[in-house]
Enzyme design. Structure first.
Site, short mmCIF file in Angstrom:
data_model
loop_
_atom_site.label_atom_id
_atom_site.label_comp_id
_atom_site.label_asym_id
_atom_site.label_seq_id
_atom_site.Cartn_x
_atom_site.Cartn_y
_atom_site.Cartn_z
N CYS A 113 0.80 -1.09 -0.06
CA CYS A 113 -0.09 0.11 -0.08
C CYS A 113 0.80 1.34 -0.15
O CYS A 113 0.48 2.26 -0.26
CB CYS A 113 -0.80 0.11 1.15
SG CYS A 113 -1.89 -1.49 1.30
N HIS A 253 -3.62 6.81 2.70
CA HIS A 253 -3.91 5.62 2.18
C HIS A 253 -5.28 5.31 2.59
O HIS A 253 -5.96 5.65 3.96
CB HIS A 253 -3.07 4.25 2.81
CG HIS A 253 -3.46 3.08 2.26
ND1 HIS A 253 -3.83 2.78 0.88
CD2 HIS A 253 -3.44 1.90 3.00
CE1 HIS A 253 -4.07 1.46 1.20
NE2 HIS A 253 -4.03 0.95 2.13
N ASN A 283 -10.16 -0.43 -0.44
CA ASN A 283 -8.71 -0.34 -0.31
C ASN A 283 -8.22 -0.98 -1.55
O ASN A 283 -8.30 -2.06 -1.77
CB ASN A 283 -8.45 -1.28 0.90
CG ASN A 283 -6.82 -1.02 1.20
OD1 ASN A 283 -6.26 -0.70 0.48
ND2 ASN A 283 -6.46 -1.60 2.21
#
Ligand code: UT7
Length: 328
Positions: A113, A253, A283
């Protein structure tokens, strides 16, 4: 020394929308649980014939257009991903061929990520050193291919998409003021895809054991995220001699709205100062920040505003990047 600027951005998400309601018929979950525990309402899922390079290319084309550049102007392509089209060749090489970016070197970067911020660091350093003039940094994932659709702990969280940024020497666009990166491999076991590499190559046993899917200890990752998001920002601000009240906006994020709200609360920030798109996309790992950055730039802040990107995830890895906004 040349200054690294983001001369153009782009984003692409697949057309297929998967709602929380639909997930109720996939695993033992409820719309209410997903929304209240994560903030996610829906996510995008790649079509059967779309791989990560297919999501990357439209995002890259848009970023090049916005930068006013041709594919042949690009010196390097970095695709940040944990879901490459295949083990090799790299997805970046596949993208290079599809774009016709004949002058570009191309490689993939694996920092989960945090990948996009790691990619920005490489691009910015190469530009400041005078090695490259234009670098295409892409964060792209088809996580729907590696989540276990029988595991309610993970499959409701992730989505597919791609974001791209052209980092250029000088010119117009948000200026990269500084980047801080970190990693702690000792805790990497909390978020893994165990099989399919040299440790556990594909076998009947690994497939039957569902070892080719994402395995996550959600609570451990959550605790790490809450701690590191603050640390990543404060370490960079210290390095630049700035304070929190000099930052105008944050693009974190997009893992869980509760992580973002906790961050806002600790900093006493209104949520409007923080970019949120996980309600629409879930996500998307390395794609979350560049897609959010592109969308943020569609309603740009005032020139001179300071915008913090901050990421965390598998590895474990983390990173922050401070931009000073200038219109493209
Ligand atoms: O991008 C990489 C970084 N990733 C992250 O940052 C993720 C960080 N972690 C999280 O966001 C959260 O930990 C999750 C959203 C993954 C989980 O939320 P939580 O509040 O930590 O839930 P939990 O894991 O403590 O589970 C609570 C309960 C459990 O049931 P029991 O054991 O209390 O009976 C789970 O089995 O919720 C259950 N549960 C679900 N229930 C309905 C877990 N997933 C689901 C689900 N639907 N989808």
């Amino acid at each position: 020394m040349p200054t690294a600027v983001i001369s153009g951005t782009g984003a692409y998400v697949p057309t297929r929308v998967l709602t929380n309601k639909e997930l109720e018929s996939v695993v033992d979950t409820t719309e209410e649980w997903i929304l209240s525990r994560t903030g996610i309402i829906e996510r995008r899922i790649a079509l059967p014939d779309q791989a990560t390079s297919d999501l990357s290319c439209p995002a890259a084309v848009q970023a090049l257009e916005n930068a006013g550049l041709l594919a042949t102007d690009i010196d390097a392509i970095i695709v940040c991903t944990v879901t490459p089209d295949m083990m090799f060749p790299s997805t970046a090489c596949i993208v290079q061929a599809k774009l016709g970016a004949t002058q570009a070197v191309a490689f993939d970067l694996g920092a989960a990520c945090t990948g996009f911020i790691y990619g920005l660091q490489l691009a910015a350093h190469a530009i400041e050193a005078g090695s490259w003039s234009h670098v295409l940094v892409i964060g792209a994932e088809t996580l729907s291919r590696i989540v276990d659709w029988q595991d309610r702990n993970t499959c409701v969280l992730f989505g597919d998409g791609a974001g791209a940024a052209v980092v250029s020497a000088n010119g117009r666009g948000p200026r990269i003021l500084g980047i801080h990166l970190g990693a702690d491999g000792t805790d990497g076991h909390v978020l893994t895809m165990p099989a399919g590499g040299s440790r556990l190559p594909a076998s009947l046993e690994t497939v039957n054991g569902r070892r080719h899917f994402v395995h996550m200890n959600g609570q451990e990752v959550y605790k790490f995220a809450v701690r590191i998001v603050d640390e990543a920002c404060s370490r960079l601000l210290d390095k630049l001699g700035l304070s929190y009240n000099q930052v105008d906006f944050y693009i974190p994020h997009q893992a869980n709205l509760r992580i973002i709200e906790g961050f806002a609360k600790r900093l006493k920030l209104p949520l409007e100062k923080i970019a949120v798109n996980l309600d629409k996309y879930g996500n998307m790992s390395s794609a979350s920040i560049p897609v959010a950055l592109h969308e943020f730039g569609e309603r740009p802040p005032q020139t001179g505003s300071k915008v913090m990107l901050v990421g965390f995830g598998g590895g474990l890895t983390w990173g922050s990047c401070l931009l000073e906004w200038q219109a493209n």
